[in-house]
Design an enzyme around this catalytic site. Structure first.
Site, PDB file in Angstrom:
ATOM      1  N   LYS A   1      -1.664  -6.393  10.396  1.00  0.00           N
ATOM      2  CA  LYS A   1      -0.975  -6.801   9.171  1.00  0.00           C
ATOM      3  C   LYS A   1      -0.607  -8.277   9.205  1.00  0.00           C
ATOM      4  O   LYS A   1      -0.828  -8.999   8.228  1.00  0.00           O
ATOM      5  CB  LYS A   1       0.292  -5.952   8.973  1.00  0.00           C
TER       6      LYS A   1
ATOM      7  N   MET B   1       1.358   0.385  13.262  1.00  0.00           N
ATOM      8  CA  MET B   1       1.410  -0.654  14.285  1.00  0.00           C
ATOM      9  C   MET B   1      -0.017  -0.968  14.751  1.00  0.00           C
ATOM     10  O   MET B   1      -0.842  -0.063  14.905  1.00  0.00           O
ATOM     11  CB  MET B   1       2.224  -0.183  15.492  1.00  0.00           C
TER      12      MET B   1
ATOM     13  N   GLU C   1       6.517  -8.349   7.622  1.00  0.00           N
ATOM     14  CA  GLU C   1       7.567  -7.407   8.063  1.00  0.00           C
ATOM     15  C   GLU C   1       8.486  -7.032   6.893  1.00  0.00           C
ATOM     16  O   GLU C   1       9.707  -6.954   7.018  1.00  0.00           O
ATOM     17  CB  GLU C   1       8.372  -7.999   9.221  1.00  0.00           C
TER      18      GLU C   1
ATOM     19  N   CYS D   1      -7.623   9.040  19.519  1.00  0.00           N
ATOM     20  CA  CYS D   1      -8.570  10.147  19.362  1.00  0.00           C
ATOM     21  C   CYS D   1      -9.690   9.811  18.382  1.00  0.00           C
ATOM     22  O   CYS D   1     -10.660  10.557  18.255  1.00  0.00           O
ATOM     23  CB  CYS D   1      -7.841  11.411  18.917  1.00  0.00           C
TER      24      CYS D   1
ATOM     25  N   GLN E   1       9.134  -4.381   5.514  1.00  0.00           N
ATOM     26  CA  GLN E   1       9.923  -3.148   5.620  1.00  0.00           C
ATOM     27  C   GLN E   1      11.382  -3.429   5.950  1.00  0.00           C
ATOM     28  O   GLN E   1      12.264  -2.622   5.657  1.00  0.00           O
ATOM     29  CB  GLN E   1       9.331  -2.206   6.679  1.00  0.00           C
TER      30      GLN E   1
END
Length: 200
Positions: free
Chosen positions: A15, A11, A87, A146, A89
């Site tokens: 894309k 996410m 999208e 991080c 997927q």
């Protein structure tokens, strides 16, 4: 020879922006693009494809029972030079096979953009089939808070990572955050409060 491409990322890895930029680049060179997305993606309206940075375009929507080969032969054969799928997927494995057939039978390149895995780190059915049959597989990278490479699409509710529920729950920065696997597991084990991007 045309190829079937699978370009995946977590996410927030841009894309959709890359799909729309790819469309623009093809059209700038006088080539015709058939831009499609599955009907499961209705966040920005049924026939609109919009990126987080504001790029958008009209898109044809494919239902789960839609036959992409038949749609191509009826309306796009001889009228498009490339197919771009966002999208991906959410496409069914059968629809991925139909896209594969278009590449093979008509020498039309197909570029699929989407997620590889869901919030439980399980492959989506469409993504699994693409991993099996795509000619070229490319990761679109993004980073965890991080600084490490993000690979997990963590679903967050009431500030905490969710590990159970339906595979498909639409959302953006209000419900999901890209994380590295270490931060994802730590967030679950320590029941850490997760701050979503764009929230105070």
């Amino acid at each position: 020879m045309a190829k079937l491409y699978f370009k995946y990322g977590a996410m927030g890895s841009s894309k959709t922006a890359q799909a729309l930029i790819t469309k623009y680049n093809y059209e700038e060179n006088g080539l015709r693009v058939w831009l499609i997305k599955p009907s499961a993606d209705i966040r920005d309206g049924v026939t609109v494809l919009r990126s987080r940075i504001g790029l958008q375009a009209q898109v044809e929507v494919i239902s789960p029972d839609g036959d992409i080969c038949r749609l191509f032969e009826n309306s796009q054969k001889g009228a498009c030079d490339v197919i771009i799928v966002d999208e991906c997927q959410f496409m069914t494995p059968a629809q991925i096979d139909q896209l594969r057939s278009i590449v093979n039978d008509y020498n039309i390149p197909v570029m699929c953009f989407g997620l590889r895995t869901d919030f439980q780190t399980k492959l989506f059915p469409g993504s699994l089939r693409l991993m099996e049959v795509a000619d070229t597989i490319q990761e679109i990278k993004t980073i965890c808070d991080c600084g490490a490479k993000a690979t997990v699409n963590a679903r967050v509710s009431n500030g905490y990572i969710v590990t159970e529920g339906a595979q498909v729950v639409l959302g953006g920065n209000d419900s999901y955050i890209a994380m590295c696997h270490r931060c994802y597991i730590r967030g679950i084990r320590e029941h850490k409060k997760i701050k979503l991007h764009g929230q105070n």
